[in-house]
Design an enzyme around this catalytic site. Structure first.
Site, PDB file in Angstrom:
ATOM      1  N   GLU A 106       1.137  -1.232  -0.071  1.00  0.00           N
ATOM      2  CA  GLU A 106       0.066  -0.092  -0.270  1.00  0.00           C
ATOM      3  C   GLU A 106       1.305   1.597   0.264  1.00  0.00           C
ATOM      4  OE1 GLU A 106      -2.507  -1.738   3.482  1.00  0.00           O
ATOM      5  OE2 GLU A 106      -4.059  -1.131   2.587  1.00  0.00           O
ATOM      6  N   GLU A 126      -4.884  -9.056   3.364  1.00  0.00           N
ATOM      7  CA  GLU A 126      -5.041  -9.293   4.638  1.00  0.00           C
ATOM      8  C   GLU A 126      -7.523 -10.142   4.897  1.00  0.00           C
ATOM      9  OE1 GLU A 126      -3.941  -7.295   2.446  1.00  0.00           O
ATOM     10  OE2 GLU A 126      -3.407  -5.328   3.755  1.00  0.00           O
TER      11      GLU A 126
END
Ligand SMILES: NC(=O)c1ccc[n+]([C@@H]2O[C@H](COP(=O)([O-])OP(=O)(O)OC[C@H]3O[C@@H](n4cnc5c(N)ncnc54)[C@H](O)[C@@H]3O)[C@@H](O)[C@H]2O)c1
Length: 709
Positions: A106, A126
């Site tokens: 990210e 995730e």
């Protein structure tokens, strides 16, 4: 400037932000503070024309700090930091290597350009932790590569290679050789070409990739891949939001949703297992001066199913291993099996032919125990027969070098009695591998009262190169895992005698989340294997004439499971697909009539409760008796060795999720229906409910008691 683990360097008109936070450059609070300071310095320096972000050590940022999940939300901090990187008015290049996951990817998405060493891997795992990429991942990734590919990456949760990343479109290029030099060169080429910042957040999601039909399709995929779970569906919502709003609004939405996710049982359970696995190697209470011994050479006795798999584990770890069997035919069979395993790894692209040759070269074979003289660890894996194992350990006592660890892979025998056969019981320990030993991650390490701390530490450390998750247990029948299996399997078998079909029972368990229904597991392992265990242990079984009688009924009819094409189910040659078989059901009905088992209907809830409650209840025996050191260790055993769903956190975590009082009431309810023989609640469960405390509080009390003693 240097701020703990982040420093800024200058190379002419370029700045390098260099992070160094061993072992895997986790984005901890310190790293974030360092990055923030670095950005301030860079913003203030008007002479800079470009920035390179890279990490020292084994990898670029590997991910966010999962330890912070249980604390106050950090998303706003991440968001401000990543937005500040994206807002820089000179081009920012992320230069990556290693394994770039979650928050690591990210942060790279917030940079303007991305390059990586060819061996770099990327993943957004995730959803397997019950959350969504919450530091801009669901908003920036679809802007770069479209909604469909972004969701593909998020829902698969699997790593992609650098080459794939270039094809998918979130990596500009791979670079060979010195990463730092290549990154500086890449940045200078950008400047020469007049390219400035290229902000992901300013892009819009390609509408052709973000149709309602595509989102519906992805929801269906999330439901299928992650049954009983919500994070995958939330990820679809978040990516949809990215395609319908600007970055700021999308990030707000992402933050709100990821924080909802963190409170779910699904996420709490998965995070609990993550830490339980990380910590299982640590054994509290061992003296500090007890040191793990180096293991440079190993021995394995018995070249059968388990011995062969264990030898492969050592060869994979680069540790030379001597495989000893009683006869040449056994050795030959064992070696052929090992060869086949390596060959299939080559065929699946997991191993080069040269590496296969090297690993095979690490495995020696011998018929002579003398060849074990150099071994630092010897693991016995011969037939499950106490007298035989005792003879072997007496022999090892003569030939093994002083201080060598002498381990047995027994599943059921009393290891203290095996140790009695030697004059060095301190060196004797159980190493209970699971089949196939080279694949299954769990290793139950079983200590006797006399096993020395150094022996325990040696084996717990050895688990690391063997790529096993070790859990320490004390000696009892079945140790942690198989002991808890007993009631679970008993009820499954009892219910098929009461009239439930094998598919109903397995179906209810699989719907709840077990990787495979227990009756299908028995078909796979071989019904005769279970029957042998039942026969050998008949004297310790409770006086229940129906005990494991489903196994016996099928075994008597020659139905031994997959290997005979029929067991609880019917199988077709060369396939593991299960078919319902009226013949099996008739055999079970007949045995039920003989045993006068009343027939009844079973709801899905009853099947799940009757299998799970005894399993959880036994966990409280195991914990209360000190067979397991910690409740979390029990959770590791069942999630890594028995297909218990990680998102339910393991049996002990799950017991607290439903409430200990609910479990206790359930045990009492079934005791009223079926009598107390199998349904007596564990004393520890009764105590905790009576005192109104949870497992963690009880463990803290016990730790304090031990510290005082
Ligand atoms: N198979 C499983 O799923 C599993 C799982 C965990 C633990 N275990 C335990 O592992 C052990 C081995 O099980 P397995 O399934 O690999 O058995 P196996 O029958 O496949 O292999 C046993 C091997 O031991 C050899 N052997 C017998 N006597 C010997 C001796 N005196 N010296 C040297 N070698 C000798 C045999 O020739 C054979 O090759 C047992 O204690 C079993 O309970 C098995």
């Amino acid at each position: 400037m240097s701020f703990k683990c982040v420093r800024v360097e200058r190379d002419g008109e370029l700045a390098l932000i260099v992070a160094h936070n061993p072992p895997v450059n986790t984005i901890t609070a310190d790293v974030r503070a360092g990055l923030t300071m670095a950005l301030r310095q860079i913003e203030a320096d008007r002479s800079l024309r470009g920035v390179v972000l890279l990490c020292e050590g084994s990898t670029f940022f590997s991910g966010a700090d999962i330890g912070e999940f249980s604390g106050p939300p950090r998303e706003v901090e991440y968001r401000q930091l990543f937005n500040a990187i994206e807002a820089l008015d000179v081009p920012v290049v992320a230069a990556m290597h290693g394994t770039v996951m979650g928050g690591g990817l990210e942060i790279a998405l917030a940079c303007h350009y991305r390059i990586a060493a060819p061996a770099t891997k990327f993943a957004l795992p995730e959803v397997t932790l019950g959350i969504i990429p919450g530091a801009g991942g669901t908003q920036r990734l679809p802007r770069l590569i479209g909604a469909e590919k972004a969701l593909d990456l998020i829902l698969s949760a699997k790593p992609v290679t650098a080459q794939q990343a270039v094809e998918i479109g979130f990596l500009d290029t791979t670079v060979d050789g010195d990463l730092r030099g290549a990154a500086l060169k890449f940045a200078r080429e950008l400047l020469a070409a007049g390219r400035g910042p290229r902000r992901t957040g300013a892009m819009t999601v390609d509408p052709a990739t973000a149709t309602e039909a595509m989102f519906e399709h992805m929801k269906e995929r999330a439901r299928k891949s992650y049954p009983n779970r919500g994070a995958g569906l939330v990820a679809v919502d978040a990516v949809r939001k990215a395609s319908r709003s600007d970055l700021a609004e999308g990030l707000e939405y992402e933050t709100a949703r990821v924080n909802e996710c963190k409170l779910t049982d699904e996420s709490r359970g998965a995070v609990h297992v993550f830490f339980a696995e990380r910590d299982s190697r640590r054994v509290p209470g061992l003296p500090d001066d007890a040191q793990a011994k180096p293991v440079r050479a190993a021995g394995v006795i018995g070249a059968g199913t388990m011995g062969g798999g264990i030898a492969i584990c050592f060869a994979n770890a680069g540790i030379p291993v001597m495989l000893v069997d009683a006869n040449a035919a056994g050795l030959e069979r064992g070696l052929a099996g090992i060869e086949r395993t390596f060959q299939s790894m080559v065929e699946r692209g997991r191993l080069t032919p040269a590496e296969k040759t090297r690993r095979l070269g690490l495995i020696g074979t011998s018929l002579d125990y003398e060849s074990l003289r150099d071994a630092d660890v010897i693991i016995e894996a011969v037939f499950e027969d106490l007298a035989l194992k005792q003879r072997i350990f007496a022999k090892l006592d003569e030939v093994a070098k002083p201080g060598a660890v002498l381990a047995t892979n027994t599943s059921t025998l009393d290891i203290a009695l095996v140790a009695d056969a030697t004059h060095r019981p301190g060196d004797v320990i159980g190493m209970h591998f699971f089949s196939p030993a080279n694949v299954m991650p769990l290793l139950e390490v079983v200590r006797t009262d006399r096993t020395s701390p150094a022996t325990i530490k040696t084996v717990m450390e050895l688990a690391k190169p063997l790529r096993k998750t070790p859990v320490l247990a004390r000696v009892c029948y079945g140790f942690i895992g198989n002991r808890m299996m007993e009631g679970y399997a008993r009820e499954a078998e009892r219910m098929v005698l009461e009239g439930a079909t094998p598919r109903q029972v397995d179906g209810a368990l699989e719907e709840w989340g077990m990787a495979m229904g227990i009756l299908a597991v028995f078909d796979m392992a071989g019904i005769d294997v279970g029957i042998n265990v039942h026969r050998a242990n008949a004297s310790r079984y409770p006086p229940d004439p129906t005990y494991y009688q489903a196994d016996f009924a099928l075994g008597d009819a020659g139905r031994l499971g997959q290997k005979t094409g029929k067991g609880y189910y019917r199988y077709e040659a060369g396939s593991r697909a299960r078919f319902d078989d009226p013949e099996a059901i008739e055999i079970l009905r007949r045995r039920a009539r003989e045993l006068q088992v009343p027939q009844r209907e079973h709801s899905i809830t009853e099947i799940q409760e009757r299998c799970l409650f005894p399993l959880l209840n036994e966990g409280f025996h195991v914990l209360g008796e000190g067979i397991a050191t910690r409740a979390a260790d029990i959770d590791v055993v069942w999630t890594s060795g028995y297909g218990f769903p990680r998102y339910r956190g393991g049996p002990m975590f799950y017991a607290e999720t439903i409430g200990l009082a609910t479990l206790l009431d359930g045990m009492r309810r079934y005791a009223q229906m079926f009598g107390p023989m199998h349904w007596t609640p564990a004393p520890l469960l009764v105590e905790l409910v009576g005192r109104g405390i949870g497992i963690a509080e009880w463990e803290r009390e016990r730790q304090a008691e031990r510290a005082r003693a």
